[in-house]
Design an enzyme around this catalytic site. Structure first.
Site, mmCIF file in Angstrom:
data_model
loop_
_atom_site.group_PDB
_atom_site.id
_atom_site.type_symbol
_atom_site.label_atom_id
_atom_site.label_comp_id
_atom_site.label_asym_id
_atom_site.label_seq_id
_atom_site.Cartn_x
_atom_site.Cartn_y
_atom_site.Cartn_z
ATOM 1 N NE ARG A 1 -3.408 2.578 2.450
ATOM 2 C CZ ARG A 1 -3.482 3.415 3.483
ATOM 3 N NH1 ARG A 1 -3.007 3.078 4.658
ATOM 4 N NH2 ARG A 1 -4.057 4.586 3.349
ATOM 5 C CG HIS B 1 -1.406 8.826 3.047
ATOM 6 N ND1 HIS B 1 -1.558 7.484 3.321
ATOM 7 C CD2 HIS B 1 -1.060 9.395 4.215
ATOM 8 C CE1 HIS B 1 -1.305 7.252 4.606
ATOM 9 N NE2 HIS B 1 -0.994 8.397 5.173
ATOM 10 C CD GLU C 1 -5.377 7.840 9.698
ATOM 11 O OE1 GLU C 1 -4.844 8.899 10.078
ATOM 12 O OE2 GLU C 1 -5.137 6.748 10.226
ATOM 13 C CG ASN D 1 -5.455 3.621 8.534
ATOM 14 O OD1 ASN D 1 -5.530 2.622 7.818
ATOM 15 N ND2 ASN D 1 -5.094 4.798 8.072
ATOM 16 C CE1 TYR E 1 -0.158 3.130 13.443
ATOM 17 C CE2 TYR E 1 -2.196 4.025 12.562
ATOM 18 C CZ TYR E 1 -0.907 3.580 12.372
ATOM 19 O OH TYR E 1 -0.362 3.561 11.113
ATOM 20 C CD GLU F 1 -1.889 4.113 7.973
ATOM 21 O OE1 GLU F 1 -1.583 4.574 9.098
ATOM 22 O OE2 GLU F 1 -2.106 4.831 6.984
HETATM 23 C C1 NOJ Z 1 -1.906 7.230 10.134
HETATM 24 C C2 NOJ Z 1 -1.411 7.881 8.878
HETATM 25 O O1 NOJ Z 1 -2.168 7.432 7.789
HETATM 26 C C3 NOJ Z 1 0.071 7.684 8.624
HETATM 27 O O2 NOJ Z 1 0.440 8.550 7.612
HETATM 28 C C4 NOJ Z 1 0.841 7.908 9.905
HETATM 29 O O3 NOJ Z 1 2.215 7.855 9.695
HETATM 30 C C5 NOJ Z 1 0.401 6.868 10.924
HETATM 31 N N1 NOJ Z 1 -1.008 7.066 11.201
HETATM 32 C C6 NOJ Z 1 1.145 6.933 12.243
HETATM 33 O O4 NOJ Z 1 0.866 8.103 12.896
#
Ligand code: NOJ
Length: 469
Positions: free
Chosen positions: A74, A118, A163, A300, A302, A357
């Site tokens: 990606r 992006h 995002e 995505n 985290y 992600e």
């Molecule tokens: C989401 C973003 O899409 C990416 O560009 C970024 O580096 C990561 N989060 C980590 O923060």
């Protein structure tokens, strides 16, 4: 614990974070080039001018991916590299880079999964109003049509926007990301409306230009709540936190705003009203454009808060105990979230998902032995992938996983101090060193999951102990 045979194991990057070559071969500037030049906006005054120099080193990077067994890449296309003014004149030298990249990926058996946008909006178009200008819908359509025509014979999987809450909210409300604006809520919602229409316009353009069947995905942020425990009432509280009417303190971090129009064709007016009585008018035609059919969502993930039902009946965030594990970014480690993200999104929107992600920022460096040891990343990934296995076991349509990131890169306003890569990059020399997590991830890919499939050869028995009876 293995996935189905079509499960896709990938790695992800984005153009401005890795390419470099910012002023080469006719690339036009984006809002991020301009933002990095404003004093105090990016840590240490870092820029993406050179980044990982992926523009010149993509062959080496693809060879490393192949060695890891990565099946899909990606990456994103820099809009102003192919259309330096954002519209009109095509920069064929810039376009050629993406031809070479896609060809090299396919030669190495790696499936390209490009993202159209992006965050690196063309500076020229920003000067004409950017996302606030209704024309941005057509500008984005023109760009999508160009790359669709150029790459569509070889690209079968696309992502549109990455995002929206970040480029719209962090970029246009908080001002901590490019273009660094601090707009009032009515303008923020207007920009959001246009971005979602641009998404729909790009879906139309990709479909119209595709000479073969394609799968189009959209990558909202996965901003969910994780149930504090699995009691029905806390599951419901977490679902409400994720998709109910938000409180004003959630500001633009609110998934429904970016997802309901795109998947359900509904504008969540009651959520807009939490922040302003002067949201934009959104017509049935606008919604029809936003909600062009797509094949999947890219999540995505985290970190996320743990949520329970509060005494006042509303969802409430549970405080983490002191010393709870945290990334170098200070984001809490909350691995159950990967499961809940897949589940909540599929329950509400009915679409298959891919993790577009997921990864951990650490303070990695090259050790005296020449290796990069990152046990915390391995632990983070292992815990998160367990959640993904659970989602798969329970029958959710999870189609793939992209690790963020393939290699350390430019982390936006944080510059180069956060490292998310499987591959360490020495930014002074551009030397790449695969981290321990890269070897670990290669094993996961080889096993198609966290553990090896049932032994099919004696090789798999090496190391097992004979049972003494
Ligand atoms: C989401 C973003 O899409 C990416 O560009 C970024 O580096 C990561 N989060 C980590 O923060």
């Amino acid at each position: 614990m293995t996935f189905g045979k079509n499960f896709v194991w990938g790695a992800a990057t984005a153009a401005y974070q890795v390419e470099g070559a910012a002023a080469q071969d006719g690339r036009g500037p984006s809002v991020w080039d301009a933002f990095c030049r404003k004093a105090g906006k990016v840590a240490e005054g870092d820029t993406g001018d050179t980044a990982c120099d992926h523009y010149h080193r993509y062959r080496e990077d693809i060879a490393m991916m192949r060695d890891l067994g990565v099946q899909a890449y990606r990456f994103s296309i820099s809009w102003s590299r192919v259309l330096p003014e954002g519209t009109g004149r095509v920069n064929h030298q810039g376009m050629d880079f993406y031809h070479r990249l896609v060809d090299e990926l396919l030669r190495n058996g790696i499936e390209p999964y490009p993202t159209l946008f992006h965050w690196d909006y063309p500076q020229e178009l920003y000067l004409q109003g950017g996302w606030l200008n209704r024309d941005t819908v057509e500008w984005f359509g023109e760009y999508a049509e160009l790359v669709g025509r150029q790459l569509g014979d070889r690209v079968k999987n696309w992502w549109t926007l990455n995002e929206p809450p970040c480029f719209l909210g962090l970029g246009h409300v908080n001002g901590i990301h490019a273009p660094g604006l601090q707009l009032d809520w009515p303008d923020f919602f207007l920009a959001t409306k246009h971005a979602l229409m641009a998404h729909g316009r790009s879906v139309q353009a990709l479909r119209a230009t595709a000479p073969q069947p394609i799968a189009i995905g959209y990558v909202p942020i996965s901003h969910i709540g994780i149930p504090a425990d699995e009691s029905p009432e806390n599951i419901e509280a977490a679902r409400e936190f994720t998709f109910g009417v938000p409180t004003a303190d959630r500001t633009f971090w609110y998934s429904r705003l970016y997802l309901d129009p795109v998947v359900l064709g509904e504008w969540p007016e009651e959520c807009v009203r939490v922040l302003t009585d002067h949201g934009p008018e959104v017509t049935t035609e606008d919604l029809a454009l936003m909600s062009q059919p797509i094949e999947r969502l890219g999540l995505n993930f985290y970190a996320a808060p743990y949520i329970r039902r509060g005494a006042d009946g509303r969802p409430e965030t549970v405080a983490l105990p002191p010393g709870h594990p945290r990334s170098a970014f200070d984001w809490p480690v909350t691995p159950e979230g990967l499961y809940w993200s897949v589940r909540f999104h599929e329950e509400r929107y009915g679409l298959p998902t891919m993790i577009a992600e997921n990864g951990l920022s650490c303070r990695d460096w090259v050790s005296e032995d020449g290796a990069v040891h990152d046990p915390q990343r391995i632990d983070y990934l292992s815990r998160h992938l367990k959640g993904l296995h659970r989602a798969d076991d329970e029958g959710y349509q999870i189609q793939g996983y992209f690790h963020w990131s393939l290699m350390d890169n430019f982390e936006w306003a944080e510059g180069y101090r956060h490292r998310f890569g499987l591959i360490h990059v020495d930014f002074a020399t551009q030397k790449r060193t695969p981290k321990d997590s890269a070897a670990w991830y290669a094993q996961v890919i080889a096993n198609n999951g966290l553990s090896a499939p049932k032994a099919t050869s004696t090789h798999a028995l090496v190391g097992t102990r004979p049972t003494l009876s």
